[in-house]
Motif scaffolding. Structure first.
Motif, PDB file in Angstrom:
ATOM      1  N   ARG A 168      -3.120   1.945  -3.844  1.00 55.01           N
ATOM      2  CA  ARG A 168      -2.946   3.398  -3.938  1.00 55.01           C
ATOM      3  C   ARG A 168      -4.303   4.107  -3.911  1.00 55.01           C
ATOM      4  NH1 ARG A 168       2.275   3.562  -2.573  1.00 55.01           N
ATOM      5  NH2 ARG A 168       3.528   2.197  -3.893  1.00 55.01           N
ATOM      6  N   ILE A 169      -4.276   5.349  -3.466  1.00 57.38           N
ATOM      7  CA  ILE A 169      -5.468   6.191  -3.483  1.00 57.38           C
ATOM      8  C   ILE A 169      -5.546   6.874  -4.848  1.00 57.38           C
ATOM      9  CG2 ILE A 169      -6.603   8.206  -2.461  1.00 57.38           C
ATOM     10  CD1 ILE A 169      -5.243   7.470   0.176  1.00 57.38           C
TER      11      ILE A 169
ATOM     12  N   MET B  54       0.818  -1.212   0.000  1.00 61.34           N
ATOM     13  CA  MET B  54       0.000   0.000   0.000  1.00 61.34           C
ATOM     14  C   MET B  54       0.850   1.260   0.000  1.00 61.34           C
ATOM     15  SD  MET B  54      -3.034  -1.079   2.672  1.00 61.34           S
ATOM     16  CE  MET B  54      -3.801   0.534   2.606  1.00 61.34           C
TER      17      MET B  54
ATOM     18  N   SER C 150     -11.004   6.984  -4.251  1.00 58.64           N
ATOM     19  CA  SER C 150     -11.110   5.547  -3.994  1.00 58.64           C
ATOM     20  C   SER C 150      -9.748   4.943  -3.687  1.00 58.64           C
ATOM     21  CB  SER C 150     -11.720   4.831  -5.202  1.00 58.64           C
ATOM     22  OG  SER C 150     -13.000   5.327  -5.510  1.00 58.64           O
ATOM     23  N   LEU C 151      -9.798   3.786  -3.059  1.00 57.77           N
ATOM     24  CA  LEU C 151      -8.602   2.989  -2.800  1.00 57.77           C
ATOM     25  C   LEU C 151      -8.567   1.860  -3.814  1.00 57.77           C
ATOM     26  CD1 LEU C 151      -6.139   2.284  -1.010  1.00 57.77           C
ATOM     27  CD2 LEU C 151      -7.689   0.911   0.394  1.00 57.77           C
ATOM     28  N   ASP C 152      -7.531   1.841  -4.638  1.00 58.96           N
ATOM     29  CA  ASP C 152      -7.357   0.794  -5.640  1.00 58.96           C
ATOM     30  C   ASP C 152      -6.769  -0.434  -4.948  1.00 58.96           C
ATOM     31  OD1 ASP C 152      -6.631  -0.875  -7.736  1.00 58.96           O
ATOM     32  OD2 ASP C 152      -6.116   0.781  -9.066  1.00 58.96           O
TER      33      ASP C 152
ATOM     34  N   ILE D 288     -13.600   5.906  -0.722  1.00 60.19           N
ATOM     35  CA  ILE D 288     -13.263   6.445   0.604  1.00 60.19           C
ATOM     36  C   ILE D 288     -13.676   7.918   0.695  1.00 60.19           C
ATOM     37  CG2 ILE D 288     -11.396   4.834   1.139  1.00 60.19           C
ATOM     38  CD1 ILE D 288      -9.411   6.837   0.071  1.00 60.19           C
TER      39      ILE D 288
ATOM     40  N   THR E  84      -0.488   5.863   1.959  1.00 58.61           N
ATOM     41  CA  THR E  84      -1.837   5.312   2.068  1.00 58.61           C
ATOM     42  C   THR E  84      -2.134   4.865   3.486  1.00 58.61           C
ATOM     43  OG1 THR E  84      -1.748   4.557  -0.235  1.00 58.61           O
ATOM     44  CG2 THR E  84      -3.406   3.550   1.183  1.00 58.61           C
TER      45      THR E  84
ATOM     46  N   CYS F 197      -5.056   6.304   5.986  1.00 60.24           N
ATOM     47  CA  CYS F 197      -6.039   5.461   6.667  1.00 60.24           C
ATOM     48  C   CYS F 197      -6.017   5.696   8.176  1.00 60.24           C
ATOM     49  CB  CYS F 197      -5.775   3.985   6.357  1.00 60.24           C
ATOM     50  SG  CYS F 197      -6.048   3.535   4.626  1.00 60.24           S
TER      51      CYS F 197
END
Length: 271
Positions: free
Chosen positions: A218-219, A143, A211-213, A243, A147, A151
């Protein structure tokens, strides 16, 4: 005046909050140690009791500061609070800031206890903590630090916003039109708030371009909805997780704060 009010909150509540945190921490730690005796069934029960105690720490502290807020702003002691030569927004800010600090400190105390609990758990399983956390370490590595930090900040944000929103709902519920309901007014308000937050969170998750891929960790600035619809049609798991609620939630809280301040300064009615 703000600093004075904040210090007064700490003076009247800090010892009580610290006492609860200390008692719950001792219970959690004591149960952890006793679970190491490896007594059949009993050790598992002790470990679960320890987990319940450490998870309850911020909840109990939050309940304490919430009760204090209601008593000093909307209850009998509210008459004294409302005579202070200061605007309602300053009182609200001081009380909610102390509540936020108290809850975050209680969470900070719970974290090392949580690590200790996890270490105890894996020890009873017969493996090392490093082995147990290896999948998580790999996930964090994939991540990226940015990231993971994001979070973590979102998690802290959630605690802060819950405290602020609950205080706001209690102040809104103390308006003259709902005063006759007593604490029933904020109780109903909290149910409504939960429903509103769920709707806003769903809309923000699907519609906001953040979004979180899951494939790259990654964001990304993409909307989840189109990819979600495609994944449903193909009977697959979506690789984008929205997100956007991290952006929408503070807006809801800001609206509630504005409403609460207005209620305190113009419409508070004490019984």
């Amino acid at each position: 005046m703000f600093a004075t009010l904040l210090m007064e909150e700490a003076r009247t509540q800090a010892r009580r909050n610290a006492g609860v945190v200390g008692i719950m921490a001792v219970i959690a730690f004591g149960f952890m140690l006793l679970s190491l005796l490896r007594l059949p069934v009993v050790s598992s029960m002790l470990l679960m009791g320890s987990l319940a105690a450490l998870l309850a720490i911020p909840v109990v502290v939050g309940a304490q500061v919430g009760i204090e807020y209601w008593a000093s702003m909307c209850g009998a002691r509210g008459y004294l609070t409302m005579t202070l030569p200061v605007k309602g927004r300053v009182i609200f800010a001081a009380k909610t800031l102390y509540a936020v600090i108290a809850v975050l400190v209680s969470v900070a105390v719970s974290v090392p206890l949580g690590v200790g609990w996890l270490a105890t758990y894996v020890h009873l399983l017969g493996i090392t903590l490093g082995e147990y956390l290896e999948p998580m370490r790999q996930m964090i590595s994939e991540m990226g630090t940015g990231t993971v930090l994001f979070c973590g900040l979102v998690l802290v944000e959630s605690y802060v916003l819950v405290v602020i929103e609950v205080a706001a709902v209690m102040s809104i519920g103390a308006q003259g039109r709902w005063n006759r309901l007593g604490f029933g007014a904020p109780a109903i308000g909290l149910v409504i708030l939960y429903a509103v937050n769920q709707v806003v969170a769903l809309a923000a998750t699907l519609l906001l371009p953040l979004s979180l891929d899951m494939t790259s960790g990654r964001i990304v600035g993409r909307m989840m909805l189109p990819q979600f619809i495609e994944a449903v049609r193909a009977d697959q798991d979506p690789h984008l997780v929205g997100i956007g609620t991290a952006l929408a939630a503070p807006i809801v809280a800001a609206i509630l704060v504005w409403w609460a301040v207005r209620a305190i300064e113009r419409h508070t009615c004490l019984r």
